[in-house]
Scaffold this active site. Structure first.
Site, PDB file in Angstrom:
ATOM      1  N   SER A 173      31.104  11.015  45.416  1.00 22.34           N
ATOM      2  CA  SER A 173      31.041  12.388  44.916  1.00 22.34           C
ATOM      3  C   SER A 173      31.743  13.310  45.897  1.00 22.34           C
ATOM      4  CB  SER A 173      29.581  12.813  44.755  1.00 22.34           C
ATOM      5  OG  SER A 173      29.453  14.209  44.539  1.00 22.34           O
ATOM      6  N   TYR A 186      21.057  13.929  48.422  1.00 23.87           N
ATOM      7  CA  TYR A 186      22.173  13.420  47.611  1.00 23.87           C
ATOM      8  C   TYR A 186      23.450  13.362  48.447  1.00 23.87           C
ATOM      9  CZ  TYR A 186      25.319  12.932  43.590  1.00 23.87           C
ATOM     10  OH  TYR A 186      26.274  12.500  42.695  1.00 23.87           O
TER      11      TYR A 186
END
Length: 306
Positions: A173, A186
């Site tokens: 990501s 995350y």
């Protein structure tokens, strides 16, 4: 080696590889033939995992789907067959569970064969600020987004190394490149996934296994439901990405042996700026881009999706 000789070698190769990169940027790379490959996709029951499977369904490959949702995998299988896939296998597997990964991996090897393209896509997000996130959710985020990559690579990489043939794909990501307010666990898990993938890639180079390729994918928010509610301040510069577009770009990167894929292209500029801007300037740039408020309206998936 002699210092001057090594320095000269560095200069010559640096010029060569930079010219090569410019040529590849200007002239599209030839796509490799993946006929007969066995492609395993984790998190294939929905979202990007499903869409990547549908892209490969058009090719003459064997698809192996892993997910914790049998219903989702059945739907991916149905859609893949509609796209022309003829060899599809799906297995229930919690990729965060090392024992289960090794068990199911052995089953795959017996029933399908050695995996030659491994796409580590499974991921979760808590959407909570660090001090508000329960310990068990933080642990689960690391287990799914990071540790699962260790276990799947341990299971399938040896055959690729033996054959000097294969491809490891890490779906990370943009949050694995730049810290984001409200995404501490995350971001940590995605940073770790990138560090792991880069290190494994270097191990392969060091051992001369140049036939095993690696691709690291770092997209901005994708409109799959995982980050429902999140907003982007400047959609022209940092758009919420269309999932079909992302899936096509991921498969294209695999077929052209692209080492890094950042989406949208503005991420390349932001990463370049991060490397030399003063910290305080990076902070105000983040505020300008809305990075402090991305998660303010986060909802996540509100219902089960297949």
């Amino acid at each position: 080696m002699n210092f001057l000789l090594e320095t000269l070698q560095l200069i010559v190769l640096s010029i060569y590889y930079n010219v090569e990169a410019i040529i590849k940027f200007c002239i599209p790379s030839k796509k490799k033939n993946v006929t007969g490959e066995i492609v395993l996709i984790t998190g294939a029951g929905s979202g990007i995992g499903r869409l990547i499977a549908l892209e490969f369904a058009r090719m003459d490959v064997a698809l192996v789907l892993w997910d914790i949702s049998e219903e989702g995998m059945k739907e991916t299988t149905r859609l893949s067959k509609e796209r022309g896939a003829s060899r599809i296998h799906y297995y229930l597997c919690d990729c965060s569970d090392k024992t289960e990964v090794y068990r199911v991996a052995e089953q795959v090897k017996r029933e399908v064969g050695d995996i030659s393209i491994l796409i580590n896509n499974a991921g979760i997000v808590t959407g909570k600020k660090f001090m508000d996130a329960p310990d068990h959710l933080i642990e689960k985020t690391i287990e799914v987004n990071t540790m699962s990559h260790f276990w799947t690579n341990k299971a399938f990489l040896p055959a690729m190394v033996k054959n000097n043939h294969g491809h490891l794909v890490t779906i990370s990501s943009s949050a694995g490149l730049i810290g984001v307010n409200g995404l501490a666990d995350y971001c940590a898990s995605k940073f770790a996934a990138i560090g792991f993938a880069e290190s494994v890639a270097l191990e392969l180079i060091a051992t001369g296994k140049d036939g095993v390729k690696t691709t690291i994918v770092c997209p901005y928010f994708i409109n799959t439901g995982m980050f429902d509610g999140c907003s982007t301040k400047w959609p022209t510069l940092l758009p919420i990405l269309d999932p079909n577009y992302v899936a096509k770009k991921v498969v294209e990167a695999i077929l052209t042996d692209q080492t890094y894929l950042m989406l949208p292209k503005s991420m390349y500029l932001l990463m370049a700026l991060k490397s030399f801007l003063p910290h305080k300037q990076s902070v105000i740039l983040g505020m300008y881009l809305g990075a402090f408020n991305f998660m303010d309206t986060f909802q996540g998936r509100q219902k089960k999706r297949i």
